[in-house]
Scaffold this active site. Structure first.
Site, PDB file in Angstrom:
ATOM      1  N   ASP A   9       0.801  -1.205  -0.168  1.00  0.00           N
ATOM      2  CA  ASP A   9       0.144   0.089  -0.009  1.00  0.00           C
ATOM      3  C   ASP A   9       0.691   1.203  -0.128  1.00  0.00           C
ATOM      4  O   ASP A   9       0.476   2.330   0.592  1.00  0.00           O
ATOM      5  CB  ASP A   9      -0.999  -0.017   1.135  1.00  0.00           C
ATOM      6  CG  ASP A   9      -1.912  -1.306   1.172  1.00  0.00           C
ATOM      7  OD1 ASP A   9      -2.354  -1.732   0.153  1.00  0.00           O
ATOM      8  OD2 ASP A   9      -2.392  -1.654   2.210  1.00  0.00           O
ATOM      9  N   LYS A  12       1.824   2.025  -4.990  1.00  0.00           N
ATOM     10  CA  LYS A  12       2.399   1.505  -6.322  1.00  0.00           C
ATOM     11  C   LYS A  12       1.475   1.590  -7.672  1.00  0.00           C
ATOM     12  O   LYS A  12       1.905   2.030  -8.566  1.00  0.00           O
ATOM     13  CB  LYS A  12       2.702   0.068  -6.202  1.00  0.00           C
ATOM     14  CG  LYS A  12       3.449  -0.520  -4.972  1.00  0.00           C
ATOM     15  CD  LYS A  12       3.674  -1.970  -5.015  1.00  0.00           C
ATOM     16  CE  LYS A  12       2.403  -2.389  -4.165  1.00  0.00           C
ATOM     17  NZ  LYS A  12       2.128  -2.266  -2.952  1.00  0.00           N
ATOM     18  N   LYS A  14      -0.674   3.865  -8.178  1.00  0.00           N
ATOM     19  CA  LYS A  14      -0.553   5.265  -8.639  1.00  0.00           C
ATOM     20  C   LYS A  14       0.473   5.618  -9.420  1.00  0.00           C
ATOM     21  O   LYS A  14       0.530   6.187 -10.535  1.00  0.00           O
ATOM     22  CB  LYS A  14      -0.771   6.210  -7.522  1.00  0.00           C
ATOM     23  CG  LYS A  14      -0.676   7.746  -8.043  1.00  0.00           C
ATOM     24  CD  LYS A  14      -0.236   8.633  -7.063  1.00  0.00           C
ATOM     25  CE  LYS A  14       0.460  10.005  -7.768  1.00  0.00           C
ATOM     26  NZ  LYS A  14       0.342  11.020  -6.959  1.00  0.00           N
ATOM     27  N   GLY A  36      -4.490  -4.595  -3.604  1.00  0.00           N
ATOM     28  CA  GLY A  36      -5.397  -3.665  -3.982  1.00  0.00           C
ATOM     29  C   GLY A  36      -4.663  -2.256  -4.462  1.00  0.00           C
ATOM     30  O   GLY A  36      -3.952  -1.550  -3.576  1.00  0.00           O
ATOM     31  N   HIS A  37      -4.748  -1.944  -5.629  1.00  0.00           N
ATOM     32  CA  HIS A  37      -3.864  -1.000  -6.237  1.00  0.00           C
ATOM     33  C   HIS A  37      -4.914   0.108  -6.690  1.00  0.00           C
ATOM     34  O   HIS A  37      -5.557   0.021  -7.663  1.00  0.00           O
ATOM     35  CB  HIS A  37      -2.921  -1.485  -7.508  1.00  0.00           C
ATOM     36  CG  HIS A  37      -2.170  -2.238  -7.161  1.00  0.00           C
ATOM     37  ND1 HIS A  37      -1.189  -3.234  -7.898  1.00  0.00           N
ATOM     38  CD2 HIS A  37      -1.606  -2.767  -5.867  1.00  0.00           C
ATOM     39  CE1 HIS A  37      -0.370  -3.990  -7.289  1.00  0.00           C
ATOM     40  NE2 HIS A  37      -0.584  -3.747  -5.865  1.00  0.00           N
ATOM     41  N   GLN A 219       2.044  -6.166  -3.035  1.00  0.00           N
ATOM     42  CA  GLN A 219       2.440  -6.203  -1.915  1.00  0.00           C
ATOM     43  C   GLN A 219       3.789  -5.389  -1.447  1.00  0.00           C
ATOM     44  O   GLN A 219       3.839  -4.718  -2.059  1.00  0.00           O
ATOM     45  CB  GLN A 219       2.599  -7.656  -1.170  1.00  0.00           C
ATOM     46  CG  GLN A 219       1.252  -8.458  -1.120  1.00  0.00           C
ATOM     47  CD  GLN A 219       0.816  -9.070  -2.316  1.00  0.00           C
ATOM     48  OE1 GLN A 219       1.589  -9.758  -3.014  1.00  0.00           O
ATOM     49  NE2 GLN A 219      -0.589  -8.728  -2.801  1.00  0.00           N
ATOM     50  N   THR A 295      -8.318  -3.490  -0.444  1.00  0.00           N
ATOM     51  CA  THR A 295      -8.901  -4.772  -0.549  1.00  0.00           C
ATOM     52  C   THR A 295     -10.031  -5.204   0.499  1.00  0.00           C
ATOM     53  O   THR A 295     -10.991  -5.619   0.288  1.00  0.00           O
ATOM     54  CB  THR A 295      -7.937  -5.797  -0.708  1.00  0.00           C
ATOM     55  OG1 THR A 295      -7.029  -5.451  -1.914  1.00  0.00           O
ATOM     56  CG2 THR A 295      -8.266  -7.387  -1.067  1.00  0.00           C
TER      57      THR A 295
HETATM   58  P1  GDP Z   1      -0.711   0.060  -3.429  1.00  0.00           P
HETATM   59  O1  GDP Z   1      -1.417  -1.012  -3.140  1.00  0.00           O
HETATM   60  O2  GDP Z   1       0.779   0.176  -3.064  1.00  0.00           O
HETATM   61  O3  GDP Z   1      -1.123   0.483  -4.888  1.00  0.00           O
HETATM   62  O4  GDP Z   1      -1.360   1.424  -2.443  1.00  0.00           O
HETATM   63  P2  GDP Z   1      -2.931   1.521  -2.235  1.00  0.00           P
HETATM   64  O5  GDP Z   1      -3.722   1.986  -3.694  1.00  0.00           O
HETATM   65  O6  GDP Z   1      -3.398   0.408  -1.432  1.00  0.00           O
HETATM   66  O7  GDP Z   1      -2.911   2.683  -1.139  1.00  0.00           O
HETATM   67  C1  GDP Z   1      -2.353   3.870  -1.501  1.00  0.00           C
HETATM   68  C2  GDP Z   1      -3.584   4.923  -1.121  1.00  0.00           C
HETATM   69  O8  GDP Z   1      -2.883   6.111  -1.256  1.00  0.00           O
HETATM   70  C3  GDP Z   1      -4.340   5.125  -2.287  1.00  0.00           C
HETATM   71  O9  GDP Z   1      -5.622   5.451  -1.722  1.00  0.00           O
HETATM   72  C4  GDP Z   1      -3.960   6.108  -3.592  1.00  0.00           C
HETATM   73  O10 GDP Z   1      -4.980   6.762  -4.002  1.00  0.00           O
HETATM   74  C5  GDP Z   1      -3.383   6.948  -2.300  1.00  0.00           C
HETATM   75  N1  GDP Z   1      -2.258   8.010  -2.851  1.00  0.00           N
HETATM   76  C6  GDP Z   1      -0.975   7.342  -3.509  1.00  0.00           C
HETATM   77  N2  GDP Z   1      -0.036   8.182  -3.408  1.00  0.00           N
HETATM   78  C7  GDP Z   1      -0.575   9.193  -2.683  1.00  0.00           C
HETATM   79  C8  GDP Z   1      -0.074  10.573  -2.119  1.00  0.00           C
HETATM   80  O11 GDP Z   1       1.216  10.963  -2.628  1.00  0.00           O
HETATM   81  N3  GDP Z   1      -0.729  11.362  -1.409  1.00  0.00           N
HETATM   82  C9  GDP Z   1      -2.030  10.962  -0.920  1.00  0.00           C
HETATM   83  N4  GDP Z   1      -2.369  11.636  -0.069  1.00  0.00           N
HETATM   84  N5  GDP Z   1      -2.430   9.685  -1.369  1.00  0.00           N
HETATM   85  C10 GDP Z   1      -1.871   8.861  -2.116  1.00  0.00           C
HETATM   86  P1  IMO Z   2      -0.921  -4.347  -2.055  1.00  0.00           P
HETATM   87  O1  IMO Z   2      -0.476  -4.960  -3.483  1.00  0.00           O
HETATM   88  C1  IMO Z   2      -0.931  -4.761   2.024  1.00  0.00           C
HETATM   89  C2  IMO Z   2      -0.965  -8.780   3.699  1.00  0.00           C
HETATM   90  C3  IMO Z   2      -2.271  -9.228   4.477  1.00  0.00           C
HETATM   91  C4  IMO Z   2      -1.595 -10.228   5.614  1.00  0.00           C
HETATM   92  C5  IMO Z   2      -0.512 -10.802   4.812  1.00  0.00           C
HETATM   93  C6  IMO Z   2      -0.775 -12.178   4.267  1.00  0.00           C
HETATM   94  O2  IMO Z   2      -2.122  -3.879  -2.134  1.00  0.00           O
HETATM   95  O3  IMO Z   2       0.105  -3.545  -1.629  1.00  0.00           O
HETATM   96  P2  IMO Z   2      -2.222 -12.953   2.290  1.00  0.00           P
HETATM   97  O4  IMO Z   2      -3.825 -12.869   2.103  1.00  0.00           O
HETATM   98  O5  IMO Z   2      -1.325 -12.387   1.169  1.00  0.00           O
HETATM   99  O6  IMO Z   2      -1.916 -14.134   2.299  1.00  0.00           O
HETATM  100  O7  IMO Z   2      -2.019 -12.098   3.552  1.00  0.00           O
HETATM  101  O8  IMO Z   2      -0.210  -9.986   3.613  1.00  0.00           O
HETATM  102  N1  IMO Z   2      -0.962  -8.208   2.430  1.00  0.00           N
HETATM  103  C7  IMO Z   2      -1.282  -6.972   2.103  1.00  0.00           C
HETATM  104  N2  IMO Z   2      -1.131  -6.009   2.822  1.00  0.00           N
HETATM  105  N3  IMO Z   2      -1.075  -4.611   0.834  1.00  0.00           N
HETATM  106  C8  IMO Z   2      -1.176  -5.730   0.198  1.00  0.00           C
HETATM  107  O9  IMO Z   2      -1.264  -5.493  -1.161  1.00  0.00           O
HETATM  108  C9  IMO Z   2      -1.264  -6.931   0.737  1.00  0.00           C
HETATM  109  N4  IMO Z   2      -1.598  -8.143   0.377  1.00  0.00           N
HETATM  110  C10 IMO Z   2      -1.362  -9.046   1.419  1.00  0.00           C
HETATM  111  O10 IMO Z   2      -3.005  -8.005   5.309  1.00  0.00           O
HETATM  112  O11 IMO Z   2      -1.001  -9.605   6.629  1.00  0.00           O
HETATM  113 MG    MG Z   3      -2.751  -1.938  -1.753  1.00  0.00          MG
END
Ligand code: GDP
Ligand code: IMO
Ligand code: MG
Length: 421
Positions: A9, A12, A14, A36-37, A219, A295
């Site tokens: 999270d 990535k 973005k 969840g991206h 992840q 997610t």
């Molecule tokens: P990922 O799993 O690495 O793709 O990240 P996620 O989408 O799960 O979580 C990142 C969250 O931060 C999302 O809600 C994005 O829209 C938000 N986000 C990404 N870059 C920035 C930033 O520079 N500032 C803020 N405020 N939000 C951001």
């Molecule tokens: P993105 O790609 C954050 C965490 C789960 C749990 C551990 C194992 O959005 O960054 P799993 O279901 O993979 O067997 O769970 O990994 N986890 C994540 N945490 N971002 C994710 O993906 C994750 N995918 C799995 O919360 O701790």
């Molecule tokens: Mg994510």
């Protein structure tokens, strides 16, 4: 290759969406719909789970590589969801070698978590990720190519469900109902057939032709099955090396490694978190960063930037370009802390210990930085950033021993700029 350097999270999705401006192909190489991206374009927000984040650009090819575990019903839903919002998915291929997540994997994931005592739970996403990778390693998985022949797929699904149902029955719990699940799987298989390809050829042909390819990690490094905070990890190699095995590309082709890194730290699920903040401090960061799982919707645990863990992560991945996200979230904090060492039972560690039990005992050694107390969300270049923000970023890069290539100051495409620090 683009990977997450923390516990996921980092933003990535973005950053990939921004980078695909200059990219011919985006290739996911591991994980499944545990990811969840989030990508925000204009006033639209999309959350991708299996589909690579390059899907929003028609001219960019998107590959779901052999290293993933794919829930066919979820993939169909995700594709239909995008189509319903006017995003075409004909620029998508699914590796014939990707393993499938089937209903018994999801059930087993939930069952195993339920069996674990408090303190031992992993806090998985319950998507069946671990059990699907278990079957892959145990050489009894079902792959995407098995969906090309529906009768064969049905036979295999029934055979493996019977095997799992015997285990569930012995544990006294209800198993998978084939009659209820098969129609959904059959429909998904028929839907996906046209997308199932030998993607190893697609990727290698593109590489040979000099195309620009971005490998999308899911992840984060600290969730890597080998390099993460084992056993509180996911079941795949989330690190840059995974890009080769998970897509069939040679390491000779990899030129740059982007490490996406949040200006602070978050974690979803269980396991040690050395710089975690509790009470109002953690709550404030969660609110400011809107830190809720993309997610599962679970609140993310929040804490200060951990330079010990992040330096380890940049080393393992060979990061040469940091993409630092969520700088804007720190805008209103008068004081920022960076963890530069761990105190464990009175002994100082400057390298990340391998044992998660030790990580639970960490007392972080912090250095303090003054905040900037003004908005950065409109910054378009390095010089737009307040001096204290520049100092914080420079210190962060120095501590993790990598250069900064990208800075993100908000969730939108435009709130991103390149630097060379
Ligand atoms: P990922 O799993 O690495 O793709 O990240 P996620 O989408 O799960 O979580 C990142 C969250 O931060 C999302 O809600 C994005 O829209 C938000 N986000 C990404 N870059 C920035 C930033 O520079 N500032 C803020 N405020 N939000 C951001
Ligand atoms: P993105 O790609 C954050 C965490 C789960 C749990 C551990 C194992 O959005 O960054 P799993 O279901 O993979 O067997 O769970 O990994 N986890 C994540 N945490 N971002 C994710 O993906 C994750 N995918 C799995 O919360 O701790
Ligand atoms: Mg994510």
């Amino acid at each position: 290759v683009l990977i997450g350097t923390q516990w996921g999270d980092e933003g990535k999705g973005k950053i990939i969406d921004v980078l695909t401006r200059n990219t011919d192909m985006v290739v996911r190489f591991q994980g499944g719909n545990n990811a969840g991206h989030t990508v925000e374009i204009g006033d639209q927000k999309y959350v991708l789970h299996l589909i690579p984040s390059g899907i929003f650009r028609k001219e960019t090819m998107n590959i779901i590589g052999n290293g993933l575990v794919v829930d066919p019903v979820s993939l169909q839903e995700e594709m239909e969801g995008l189509l319903g919002r006017g995003i075409a998915v004909d620029n998508l291929e699914l590796s014939d070698k990707a393993h499938l997540i089937l209903p018994y994997h999801r059930l087993m994931d939930a069952f195993k978590e339920g069996q674990l005592a408090e303190g031992k739970k992993i806090g998985t996403t319950k998507r069946g990720i671990g059990p699907a990778y278990t079957d892959k390693a145990d050489r009894c998985g079902i792959r995407a190519l098995d969906m090309l022949d529906i009768d064969n797929f049905k036979n295999k699904f029934e055979e493996h469900t019977a095997r799992y149902n015997r285990i569930f029955a012995a544990a006294g719990c209800a198993g998978v109902d084939v009659a209820a699940e098969w129609p959904k799987l059959r429909a998904a298989a028929l839907y996906l057939q046209a997308y199932i390809k030998d993607t190893v050829l697609t990727v290698n042909r593109a590489a040979k032709a000099g195309k620009n390819i971005l490998f999308e990690g899911a992840q984060g490094t600290l969730l890597d099955i080998d390099h993460g905070t084992y056993p509180f990890v996911t079941s795949s190699n989330t690190t840059s090396g995974g890009a080769c095995t998970g897509s069939g590309i040679s390491p000779r082709y990899i030129s740059d490694v982007y490490g996406v890194i949040k200006a602070y730290t978050t974690r979803v699920g269980e396991g040690p978190f050395q710089t975690e903040l509790f009470g109002t401090e953690g709550e404030n960061l969660r609110k400011a960063g809107n830190e809720f799982g993309a997610t599962t919707g679970r609140p993310r645990r929040c804490g200060w930037f951990d330079a010990v863990a992040s330096r380890y992560s940049c080393m393992v991945n060979g990061v040469n370009k940091l993409a630092i996200t969520k700088m804007d979230v720190l805008d209103n904090l008068p004081e920022l802390k960076i963890c530069i060492a761990y105190d464990i039972d009175g002994k100082r560690y400057t390298e990340m210990p391998s044992d998660s039990q030790l990580l639970y005992k960490v007392k972080p050694v912090y250095e303090s930085h003054p905040g900037w107390m003004c908005s950065t969300c409109h910054a378009c270049c390095w010089d737009d950033l307040p001096v204290n923000a520049q100092k914080y970023l420079k210190r962060l890069a120095e501590l993790v021993d990598s250069g900064i290539g990208i800075i993100s100051v908000g969730p939108k495409r435009a709130q991103t700029f390149e630097v060379n620090i």
